[in-house]
Design an enzyme around this catalytic site. Sequence first.
Site, PDB file in Angstrom:
ATOM      1  N   HIS A 315      57.253  52.752  31.587  1.00  0.00           N
ATOM      2  CA  HIS A 315      56.101  52.109  32.213  1.00  0.00           C
ATOM      3  C   HIS A 315      56.264  52.132  33.718  1.00  0.00           C
ATOM      4  O   HIS A 315      57.387  52.000  34.220  1.00  0.00           O
ATOM      5  CB  HIS A 315      55.971  50.653  31.738  1.00  0.00           C
ATOM      6  CG  HIS A 315      54.623  50.084  31.992  1.00  0.00           C
ATOM      7  ND1 HIS A 315      54.281  49.506  33.185  1.00  0.00           N
ATOM      8  CD2 HIS A 315      53.515  50.063  31.221  1.00  0.00           C
ATOM      9  CE1 HIS A 315      53.015  49.132  33.129  1.00  0.00           C
ATOM     10  NE2 HIS A 315      52.520  49.458  31.956  1.00  0.00           N
ATOM     11  N   ASP A 372      52.202  50.562  23.575  1.00  0.00           N
ATOM     12  CA  ASP A 372      51.676  51.580  22.664  1.00  0.00           C
ATOM     13  C   ASP A 372      52.657  52.002  21.581  1.00  0.00           C
ATOM     14  O   ASP A 372      52.286  52.746  20.673  1.00  0.00           O
ATOM     15  CB  ASP A 372      51.269  52.838  23.464  1.00  0.00           C
ATOM     16  CG  ASP A 372      50.052  52.588  24.312  1.00  0.00           C
ATOM     17  OD1 ASP A 372      49.133  51.920  23.821  1.00  0.00           O
ATOM     18  OD2 ASP A 372      50.020  53.045  25.470  1.00  0.00           O
TER      19      ASP A 372
END
Length: 448
Positions: A315, A372
Amino acid sequence: MRLATPTDVATLGIPGQDPRGFQILEGSAGDRAIDMTNLRRQTGLVALDYGYNNTASCESAITYLNGEKGVLLYRGYPVEELAEKSRFVEVAYLLVNGHMPNEKEREDWSMQLNRHALLHEDMRHFFSHFPDGAHPMAMLSAMVVSLSTFYPELSQNQHHVGDEAIDKAAARLLSKLRTIAAFSYKKSIGEPVVYPRHDLRYVANFLNMMFSSPVRPYEIRPEVVKALNVLFIVHADHEQNCSTSAVRLVGSARVNLYAAVAAGICALWGPLHGGANQMVIEMAEEMAAQGMSPKEKIERVKNSKGAELLYGFGHRVYKTYDPRAKIVKKACDDLFRALDVHDPLLDMLRELEERALADDFFRERHLYPNVDFYSGIIYRAIGIPKEMFTVMFALGRLPGWIAHWKEALEDPRFKLQRPRQLYVGPGLRHLAPDEVVRADRAAVLDAR
Ligand code: CMC
């Protein structure tokens, strides 16, 4: 909106110029920023910042995120608390309006969401003209921008649109996006659409539109409603991520809410952003089809020099475990237990996670599971096909997009967003004779 507090001054020394002072601002959670708004005016230089790694594009009071500590707050409330104790519609209200709804506000909000659930019949016909196999994200974006043709009242210069019209458009969009999403799924499987029902709440209504049919009743299970509520809540906002920045950037040209959100949907579709949930399941399916073990996959990713990614990992902001991923992982365990189902892909994901977290390649780069990684496996257990995963993300993210569009519009400092560049192309040059099309040849070309 509460504004950041001026604190110290940072001094920038540019060769050949006197040192210049730039104000340091402190946000309400103690984060600090150097205000570079006047950098070019004062120095003639621009800031170059690939990927906006260091650039705050605005001051915002919606969401606080600390990537080092793994903290995520919506309007001050921890996302963990909201996921456990609230429903998605209340969180949507919180994000858009800044406070949790009281009893009356909750009722009014639910009523508004119910009232706007139907699609104009003409819009319903649009679905029949998309080709078979059209990706639902493309349909979603096209349908959302089409809403502005049916509800043009927001298409004027946004400064002259009242709060009431904006609130109505927000409720309309939240409600209709759910209907559009379900209709696009029905279209993709060639079944007639199922209309929204007034007696069902937001998530249950969505499940019913997705899975019931005249010949096949659908049982709305509370465990599934709970899991979807949690997923929608953890996706509801994430400050200046790629799609929200797209909404703000496109919105800065003062387009209407529908057009700005359609841009956000397109940005979200990308596999590095919201499209990663589909990629995670495709990656696991491919591994299963090829008989590739998690150990082999990890080695392939490491040896690929960035060409092969472990989707659902890494991320831009989190350098520790994404707090949303923790919530989603628990929701996944709870749902699988409640439904008493087993999915070999889940075993594969668990092993991938375990191996990656123990591996120096991932540790050194601070790569942890993101939101996700486990969301797709939940959608799969519910029966949602993988092409719809990012649509589910969009349904969750919508309140955040609306809140940012609204906040930006209310900010008197909201300017047309127009970055600069550092030009590195050819210097001034002129057309050579053989680069100029002769007049007689141009006439032939024009006639074609
Ligand atoms: N698998 C393997 N290596 C990775 C991954 C990954 N998922 N993510 C980053 N890296 C490596 C990258 O190759 C680079 O290595 P090196 O230093 O050797 O060049 C290093 O880690 C730093 O990565 P980066 O690409 O500079 O980091 P970024 O901040 O630009 O990228 C990211 C963030 C999310 C785009 C990236 O981690 C990624 O592509 N992840 C996979 C896609 C994904 O899961 N996206 C969903 C993000 S969360 C949902 C959302 O809000 O969008």
